[in-house]
Design a protein around this motif. Sequence first.
Motif, PDB file in Angstrom:
ATOM      1  N   ASP A 137       0.871  -0.990   0.103  1.00  0.00           N
ATOM      2  CA  ASP A 137       0.028   0.040  -0.054  1.00  0.00           C
ATOM      3  C   ASP A 137       0.834   1.181   0.202  1.00  0.00           C
ATOM      4  O   ASP A 137       1.577   1.701   1.034  1.00  0.00           O
ATOM      5  CB  ASP A 137      -0.987   0.125   1.184  1.00  0.00           C
ATOM      6  CG  ASP A 137      -1.622   1.268   1.266  1.00  0.00           C
ATOM      7  OD1 ASP A 137      -2.064   1.965   0.215  1.00  0.00           O
ATOM      8  OD2 ASP A 137      -2.483   1.360   2.358  1.00  0.00           O
ATOM      9  N   LEU A 138       1.115   1.832  -1.165  1.00  0.00           N
ATOM     10  CA  LEU A 138       1.905   3.093  -1.513  1.00  0.00           C
ATOM     11  C   LEU A 138       1.587   4.202  -0.689  1.00  0.00           C
ATOM     12  O   LEU A 138       2.154   5.294  -0.844  1.00  0.00           O
ATOM     13  CB  LEU A 138       2.409   3.306  -2.756  1.00  0.00           C
ATOM     14  CG  LEU A 138       2.871   2.125  -3.588  1.00  0.00           C
ATOM     15  CD1 LEU A 138       3.236   2.311  -4.960  1.00  0.00           C
ATOM     16  CD2 LEU A 138       4.060   1.649  -3.070  1.00  0.00           C
ATOM     17  N   SER A 139       0.184   4.425   0.159  1.00  0.00           N
ATOM     18  CA  SER A 139      -0.227   5.682   0.762  1.00  0.00           C
ATOM     19  C   SER A 139       0.915   5.686   1.912  1.00  0.00           C
ATOM     20  O   SER A 139       0.897   6.767   2.531  1.00  0.00           O
ATOM     21  CB  SER A 139      -1.555   5.292   1.095  1.00  0.00           C
ATOM     22  OG  SER A 139      -1.813   4.361   1.923  1.00  0.00           O
ATOM     23  N   LYS A 140       1.304   4.786   2.333  1.00  0.00           N
ATOM     24  CA  LYS A 140       2.267   4.691   3.725  1.00  0.00           C
ATOM     25  C   LYS A 140       3.733   5.044   3.346  1.00  0.00           C
ATOM     26  O   LYS A 140       4.177   3.999   2.529  1.00  0.00           O
ATOM     27  CB  LYS A 140       2.155   3.468   4.526  1.00  0.00           C
ATOM     28  CG  LYS A 140       0.766   3.325   5.231  1.00  0.00           C
ATOM     29  CD  LYS A 140       0.594   2.348   5.862  1.00  0.00           C
ATOM     30  CE  LYS A 140      -0.846   2.139   6.511  1.00  0.00           C
ATOM     31  NZ  LYS A 140      -1.173   0.815   7.307  1.00  0.00           N
ATOM     32  N   THR A 141       4.518   5.728   4.009  1.00  0.00           N
ATOM     33  CA  THR A 141       5.874   5.877   3.477  1.00  0.00           C
ATOM     34  C   THR A 141       6.712   4.714   3.806  1.00  0.00           C
ATOM     35  O   THR A 141       7.755   4.235   3.173  1.00  0.00           O
ATOM     36  CB  THR A 141       6.574   7.111   4.400  1.00  0.00           C
ATOM     37  OG1 THR A 141       5.688   8.074   4.115  1.00  0.00           O
ATOM     38  CG2 THR A 141       7.762   7.445   3.758  1.00  0.00           C
ATOM     39  N   ASN A 164       5.749   1.658   3.794  1.00  0.00           N
ATOM     40  CA  ASN A 164       5.678   0.407   2.773  1.00  0.00           C
ATOM     41  C   ASN A 164       6.557   0.972   1.585  1.00  0.00           C
ATOM     42  O   ASN A 164       6.825   0.113   0.815  1.00  0.00           O
ATOM     43  CB  ASN A 164       4.178   0.493   2.414  1.00  0.00           C
ATOM     44  CG  ASN A 164       3.553  -0.420   3.420  1.00  0.00           C
ATOM     45  OD1 ASN A 164       3.900  -0.782   4.280  1.00  0.00           O
ATOM     46  ND2 ASN A 164       1.968  -0.105   3.334  1.00  0.00           N
ATOM     47  N   ILE A 165       6.557   2.046   1.083  1.00  0.00           N
ATOM     48  CA  ILE A 165       7.433   2.566   0.030  1.00  0.00           C
ATOM     49  C   ILE A 165       8.969   2.131   0.103  1.00  0.00           C
ATOM     50  O   ILE A 165       9.384   1.721  -0.746  1.00  0.00           O
ATOM     51  CB  ILE A 165       7.394   4.274  -0.330  1.00  0.00           C
ATOM     52  CG1 ILE A 165       5.893   4.404  -0.637  1.00  0.00           C
ATOM     53  CG2 ILE A 165       8.470   4.703  -1.291  1.00  0.00           C
ATOM     54  CD1 ILE A 165       5.563   6.099  -0.826  1.00  0.00           C
TER      55      ILE A 165
END
Length: 465
Positions: free
Chosen positions: A218-222, A224-225
Amino acid sequence: MSTNIQKKNTLKRIFTNKSVLISMVFTLIILIIFHIISIIPSPGVKIDGKVSSNDFSSMLNLLAGGGMSRMSLMSVGVGPYITAQIIVQLLSSDLIPPLSRMAKSGERGKRKLEVLTRILTLPFCIAQAYAVIALLLQNSNGQIKIFGETDISSLDWKQIATLIVMFTGGTYLAIFMGDMITKRGVGNGVTLLILSGIVASVFSNFQVAFEVIIGKFDLSKTSNIVTMVLSIILYVSMFIVLLFACVFVNDSTRKIPIQQTGQGLVKETKDLPFLPIKLNAAGVIPVIFASSLMTIPVTISQFLSAANEGRWFIEQYLQIEKPVGLIIYFLLIIAFSFFYSYVQVNPQNLSENFEKSGKFIPGVKSGKDTEKHITKVLSRINWIGAPFLATVAAIPYIIAMTTGIPSGLALGGTGLIIIVSGSIDLWTSIVSNSTASGYTVDRIKIENKIYEGKDEGSKGDYRMW
């Protein structure tokens, strides 16, 4: 420093040698033609979107040089020819005396065995062509239409026969192209055809692999990126490590010192010439052989009904993505590595040639003792090279079983081994061709100088010599 100079001299010799350059260009043209044919769908075939594939169809596509995914004339590729080669080589190794005599009767016998191999290719090609049609329609989810139909049961027998004839013709065309490369180009033609298909799909496979990895986060969380980036770096790093490991094993050799009769005593073994035996003496052939052999039972299953117990048994125990099938695949690679390395090195012939030329291994008697010594060395290094080869080939399927990532996108595998072994064999072939051509050119120049230095009275003698 001397190594760099030697590499520069090798490159200079290659790119200044006209005959080698012509052979390289000829090989490249054949590979381009093969690739163009392999991406054009066959007449009557319509493909909408990307066709999904399983492990078996991915293997078939690999042996077809990438032609199966587009249902081109090269959909079957050289797989049936490789299967026929396996059978003929096994039968000619003292199992059937007439075939064994052919194998030992020089170039004439080899030509007869090659004709037999091509005849045997035909039934395998017909069976595999039908299996490819059934398999692709089964897995396409309506994305492939053959003469407007999406199910093989809806096709008329004439339509199926037309496709089988086209695919069979494509196989023999691929064999012909491979022969042209082997005879007039550089490298082994069949291996290069498979290699070209794999190399053409490398970047698209990486792209899909990255999409799969990115899709898991989920790329909305830093956080996770960061994890996603580290996962991609780990994926690429592991690929590079496996690549270097394959290159290292492929280039590793066991040096057996050789002494010439009458040469005199040499105190240091390192000063003697040597017989190099590769850690992976059989190269990529065992993996291609094992992959081709694993396609036979699954091809047979396509002729059986869905309720048939034989089909159920094949799908549960003989498919490569199943644990039992993977173990069989692993053991086949090891067995073929031992078999083909003995075929390549041939300790008996080496021992006979040593006796004829007055060579011997220090501390080993000529004849049977030399043959036993080379066989022993070959057996020892095979117990290292063969399991490594089988492990690298099995890694993608193990990853697919444990993580759910498709085997075609996982690390290692048959494709990586073929890329490494095929590329190194191609480079070796180019270098050896340039060296042989350079030697011939230098000899002609020397002979011309000798000829020019003769007077009129001695020219006739020189011509006669």
